[in-house]
Motif scaffolding. Structure first.
Motif, PDB file in Angstrom:
ATOM      1  N   LYS A 349       7.551  25.962 -42.550  1.00  0.00           N
ATOM      2  CA  LYS A 349       8.535  25.411 -41.616  1.00  0.00           C
ATOM      3  C   LYS A 349       7.867  24.560 -40.543  1.00  0.00           C
ATOM      4  CE  LYS A 349      10.205  29.533 -40.716  1.00  0.00           C
ATOM      5  NZ  LYS A 349      11.061  30.622 -40.163  1.00  0.00           N
ATOM      6  N   ALA A 350       6.695  24.983 -40.085  1.00  0.00           N
ATOM      7  CA  ALA A 350       5.997  24.222 -39.043  1.00  0.00           C
ATOM      8  C   ALA A 350       5.519  22.868 -39.580  1.00  0.00           C
ATOM      9  CB  ALA A 350       4.819  25.032 -38.508  1.00  0.00           C
ATOM     10  N   TYR A 351       5.018  22.850 -40.815  1.00  0.00           N
ATOM     11  CA  TYR A 351       4.579  21.578 -41.401  1.00  0.00           C
ATOM     12  C   TYR A 351       5.752  20.629 -41.614  1.00  0.00           C
ATOM     13  CZ  TYR A 351      -0.101  23.520 -42.260  1.00  0.00           C
ATOM     14  OH  TYR A 351      -1.368  24.055 -42.110  1.00  0.00           O
ATOM     15  N   LEU A 352       6.921  21.171 -41.928  1.00  0.00           N
ATOM     16  CA  LEU A 352       8.103  20.310 -42.034  1.00  0.00           C
ATOM     17  C   LEU A 352       8.384  19.612 -40.702  1.00  0.00           C
ATOM     18  CD1 LEU A 352      10.844  22.213 -44.094  1.00  0.00           C
ATOM     19  CD2 LEU A 352       9.719  20.055 -44.687  1.00  0.00           C
ATOM     20  N   ILE A 353       8.275  20.382 -39.612  1.00  0.00           N
ATOM     21  CA  ILE A 353       8.504  19.782 -38.285  1.00  0.00           C
ATOM     22  C   ILE A 353       7.475  18.682 -38.026  1.00  0.00           C
ATOM     23  CG2 ILE A 353       8.367  20.234 -35.801  1.00  0.00           C
ATOM     24  CD1 ILE A 353       9.615  22.987 -36.356  1.00  0.00           C
ATOM     25  N   LEU A 354       6.204  18.955 -38.331  1.00  0.00           N
ATOM     26  CA  LEU A 354       5.168  17.929 -38.116  1.00  0.00           C
ATOM     27  C   LEU A 354       5.426  16.704 -38.988  1.00  0.00           C
ATOM     28  CD1 LEU A 354       2.129  20.350 -37.889  1.00  0.00           C
ATOM     29  CD2 LEU A 354       2.804  18.725 -36.099  1.00  0.00           C
ATOM     30  N   GLY A 355       5.883  16.912 -40.220  1.00  0.00           N
ATOM     31  CA  GLY A 355       6.233  15.780 -41.074  1.00  0.00           C
ATOM     32  C   GLY A 355       7.375  14.975 -40.482  1.00  0.00           C
ATOM     33  N   ASN A 356       8.390  15.671 -39.972  1.00  0.00           N
ATOM     34  CA  ASN A 356       9.528  14.965 -39.373  1.00  0.00           C
ATOM     35  C   ASN A 356       9.123  14.209 -38.109  1.00  0.00           C
ATOM     36  OD1 ASN A 356      11.217  15.996 -41.341  1.00  0.00           O
ATOM     37  ND2 ASN A 356      11.895  17.737 -40.101  1.00  0.00           N
ATOM     38  N   LEU A 357       8.197  14.794 -37.344  1.00  0.00           N
ATOM     39  CA  LEU A 357       7.717  14.105 -36.143  1.00  0.00           C
ATOM     40  C   LEU A 357       7.049  12.786 -36.506  1.00  0.00           C
ATOM     41  CD1 LEU A 357       6.258  17.136 -34.137  1.00  0.00           C
ATOM     42  CD2 LEU A 357       8.103  15.628 -33.364  1.00  0.00           C
ATOM     43  N   TRP A 358       6.225  12.795 -37.553  1.00  0.00           N
ATOM     44  CA  TRP A 358       5.566  11.555 -37.976  1.00  0.00           C
ATOM     45  C   TRP A 358       6.563  10.572 -38.580  1.00  0.00           C
ATOM     46  CZ3 TRP A 358       1.357   9.298 -36.622  1.00  0.00           C
ATOM     47  CH2 TRP A 358       0.258  10.048 -36.169  1.00  0.00           C
ATOM     48  N   ALA A 359       7.481  11.067 -39.359  1.00  0.00           N
ATOM     49  CA  ALA A 359       8.442  10.161 -40.006  1.00  0.00           C
ATOM     50  C   ALA A 359       9.320   9.443 -38.991  1.00  0.00           C
ATOM     51  CB  ALA A 359       9.312  10.950 -40.980  1.00  0.00           C
ATOM     52  N   SER A 360       9.559  10.075 -37.822  1.00  0.00           N
ATOM     53  CA  SER A 360      10.439   9.486 -36.812  1.00  0.00           C
ATOM     54  C   SER A 360       9.663   8.843 -35.661  1.00  0.00           C
ATOM     55  CB  SER A 360      11.369  10.566 -36.253  1.00  0.00           C
ATOM     56  OG  SER A 360      10.621  11.623 -35.665  1.00  0.00           O
ATOM     57  N   ALA A 361       8.343   8.771 -35.794  1.00  0.00           N
ATOM     58  CA  ALA A 361       7.525   8.217 -34.705  1.00  0.00           C
ATOM     59  C   ALA A 361       7.721   6.707 -34.580  1.00  0.00           C
ATOM     60  CB  ALA A 361       6.048   8.534 -34.950  1.00  0.00           C
ATOM     61  N   THR A 362       7.568   6.197 -33.366  1.00  0.00           N
ATOM     62  CA  THR A 362       7.622   4.750 -33.109  1.00  0.00           C
ATOM     63  C   THR A 362       6.190   4.235 -33.048  1.00  0.00           C
ATOM     64  OG1 THR A 362       9.669   5.019 -31.845  1.00  0.00           O
ATOM     65  CG2 THR A 362       8.407   2.980 -31.499  1.00  0.00           C
ATOM     66  N   CYS A 363       5.827   3.366 -34.007  1.00  0.00           N
ATOM     67  CA  CYS A 363       4.421   3.004 -34.147  1.00  0.00           C
ATOM     68  C   CYS A 363       4.140   1.495 -34.181  1.00  0.00           C
ATOM     69  CB  CYS A 363       3.850   3.626 -35.422  1.00  0.00           C
ATOM     70  SG  CYS A 363       3.804   5.438 -35.369  1.00  0.00           S
ATOM     71  N   GLY A 364       5.051   0.661 -33.761  1.00  0.00           N
ATOM     72  CA  GLY A 364       4.781  -0.782 -33.700  1.00  0.00           C
ATOM     73  C   GLY A 364       4.891  -1.463 -35.059  1.00  0.00           C
ATOM     74  N   ASP A 365       4.378  -2.699 -35.123  1.00  0.00           N
ATOM     75  CA  ASP A 365       4.551  -3.518 -36.324  1.00  0.00           C
ATOM     76  C   ASP A 365       3.270  -3.725 -37.109  1.00  0.00           C
ATOM     77  OD1 ASP A 365       7.270  -3.898 -35.841  1.00  0.00           O
ATOM     78  OD2 ASP A 365       6.868  -5.563 -34.453  1.00  0.00           O
ATOM     79  N   THR A 366       2.205  -3.015 -36.777  1.00  0.00           N
ATOM     80  CA  THR A 366       0.956  -3.171 -37.522  1.00  0.00           C
ATOM     81  C   THR A 366       0.936  -2.171 -38.672  1.00  0.00           C
ATOM     82  OG1 THR A 366      -0.161  -1.619 -36.060  1.00  0.00           O
ATOM     83  CG2 THR A 366      -0.223  -3.946 -35.434  1.00  0.00           C
ATOM     84  N   VAL A 367      -0.248  -1.877 -39.160  1.00  0.00           N
ATOM     85  CA  VAL A 367      -0.393  -0.937 -40.274  1.00  0.00           C
ATOM     86  C   VAL A 367       0.231   0.421 -39.942  1.00  0.00           C
ATOM     87  CG1 VAL A 367      -2.090   0.332 -41.660  1.00  0.00           C
ATOM     88  CG2 VAL A 367      -2.478  -2.080 -41.114  1.00  0.00           C
ATOM     89  N   ASP A 368       0.224   0.764 -38.658  1.00  0.00           N
ATOM     90  CA  ASP A 368       0.732   2.068 -38.274  1.00  0.00           C
ATOM     91  C   ASP A 368       2.207   2.258 -38.629  1.00  0.00           C
ATOM     92  OD1 ASP A 368      -1.743   2.630 -37.339  1.00  0.00           O
ATOM     93  OD2 ASP A 368      -1.253   2.515 -35.203  1.00  0.00           O
TER      94      ASP A 368
END
Length: 438
Positions: A349-368
């Motif tokens: 369950k904790a890894y799901l939260i970490l995955g969701n945090l990354w999937a919804s992160a705002t990371c600009g227009d570069t490779v990120d």
């Protein structure tokens, strides 16, 4: 029979030699008093209760109360047996009156035994008159008010039951029952126990009182707020008061979201901090969308020396889920990692939260902008491997984010190839991940 009379004669000889000195104890007709005491006691020892009863009656009529305390104890036993053998209602009622009178006379003559006798008297009332709620309420109230924490648990339970019955018959108000519940709870909590068995019995009585009161539905939220709101405002630092308010509102239906409950729990925590009360404040503030206060109290619960590692792991997972929901991304990630460190059972369950945090992160227009999905995939894969219960959700999330992987040609433009290691930092998160392409 001859042997029995020889015993009586010997006893009479002994008592006769004491006649002068015992005159006061055995009354004006001491010889007759002593004789019938001896008769009934001998029959009683032989368990010949039918023969003991008429002789006891004579001793009771002739002897003063000071003659023998056992005269009242044995008399109660004999009357109880007679009650069980009697069918006529009027006669039974008269026998009960006699049993209760014996307790009053014994108390008057032997005041050092008053507490025990009062408890016994209350129990006899319960045994023989429990069908009359008004009688039980009126009479047990007097006894319990005198005995306080020394009241037997049975008296407290039956008094509360009688008050609830009278409330349903519109003979008592809700605040009368609530006040009695408050009193009964306080008395059983204050009651001293002579041994572990008594301590366990007190806990059972306490649980019974709370269960009876909760089932009664007497304490509506409106009633509690009306009764205890002014009392809290007048004395918010009274730990006993605020603890009772919290306990009563916990027992009432849908009564944990009002201002009085929040104030009382807050006061209880300030006056007597514990991880449980801190956790309760977290839940309250979370329900009221006070996110910062909620996280603060949950952290205090975790920091408490009282909580164990398993509890802390649970709290860290709850913090991760709550912070993710409330866009407190850094705290959510830290809490999720700590939950996994403390208890691998939370890994999926904790890894799901970490995955969701990354999937919804705002990371600009570069490779990120792609790398966030690679990092999300890493955690979704960890979640799927760690816990079969979340495997389907993790696989579905991987399918969703993989649509945002770059084409191989796009990755090549940034000098990236499939499988290459890449470190990404954005949205308050950082991770080393693997390049993935369509």
């Amino acid at each position: 029979m001859k042997k029995l009379f020889l015993i009586f004669f010997a006893a009479m000889a002994v008592f006769a030699s004491q006649k002068v000195s015992a005159q006061g104890k055995y009354g004006a007709d001491s010889a007759e008093c002593i004789k019938y005491l001896s008769y009934y006691q001998e029959y009683y020892k032989q368990k010949n209760y039918e023969s003991a009863l008429p002789n006891w009656r004579k001793a009771y009529a002739l002897c003063p109360a000071t003659a023998s305390q056992n005269m009242f104890v044995h008399g109660t036993t004999l009357m109880t047996r007679l009650y069980n053998q009697t069918k006529d209602a009027a006669a039974r009622n008269a026998i009960v009156d006699t049993i209760l009178t014996l307790q009053d006379q014994r108390m008057a003559a032997y005041p050092k035994k008053r507490e025990d006798i009062l408890n016994n008297k209350g129990q006899y009332m319960i045994n023989y008159r429990s069908a009359d709620s008004k009688y039980i309420y009126d009479n047990l109230s007097v006894i319990v008010n005198e005995l306080g924490p020394k009241s037997n648990g049975s008296l407290l339970v039956n008094l509360l039951q009688a008050s609830i019955a009278l409330y349903r018959e519109n003979q008592l108000q809700a605040d009368d029952v609530i006040a009695l519940y408050d009193k009964a709870s306080s008395y059983i909590e204050e009651a001293s126990a002579k041994n572990p068995a008594e301590a366990e019995d007190n806990l059972k009585v306490k649980a019974t009182i709370e269960s009876i009161f909760a089932d009664s539905k007497v304490a509506s939220c409106d009633n509690l707020i009306a009764i205890f709101g002014p009392r809290y405002e007048a004395d918010p630092n009274n730990l006993t008061l605020v603890s009772n308010i919290v306990k009563l509102m916990n027992s009432a239906e849908d009564c944990a979201s009002n201002d009085l409950y929040l104030k009382a729990v807050t006061s209880m925590y300030q006056l007597d901090p514990s991880y449980r009360s801190a956790y309760a404040l977290y839940r309250l503030n979370a329900a009221r969308d006070n996110a910062a206060d909620a996280v603060n109290y949950l952290q205090q619960a975790i920091d408490s020396e009282e909580s164990d590692e398993a509890t802390d792991a649970q709290y860290f997972y709850e913090m991760a889920a709550f912070c993710y929901k409330n866009n407190m991304r850094g705290k959510a990630a830290d809490a999720a990692r700590k939950a996994v460190e403390m208890d691998k059972g939370y890994a999926g369950k904790a890894y799901l939260i970490l995955g969701n945090l990354w999937a919804s992160a705002t990371c600009g227009d570069t490779v990120d902008k792609w790398a966030r999905y690679w990092a999300a995939t890493d955690y979704y894969q960890k979640a799927r491997n760690a816990d079969p219960a979340v495997a389907d959700e993790a696989s579905s999330s991987i399918s969703s984010v993989s649509r945002y992987y770059p084409e191989a040609s796009e990755a090549f433009m940034y000098d990236l190839t499939k499988g290459q290691s890449y470190t990404v930092s954005c949205g308050g998160l950082s991770a080393t991940t693997t390049v993935r392409v369509q």
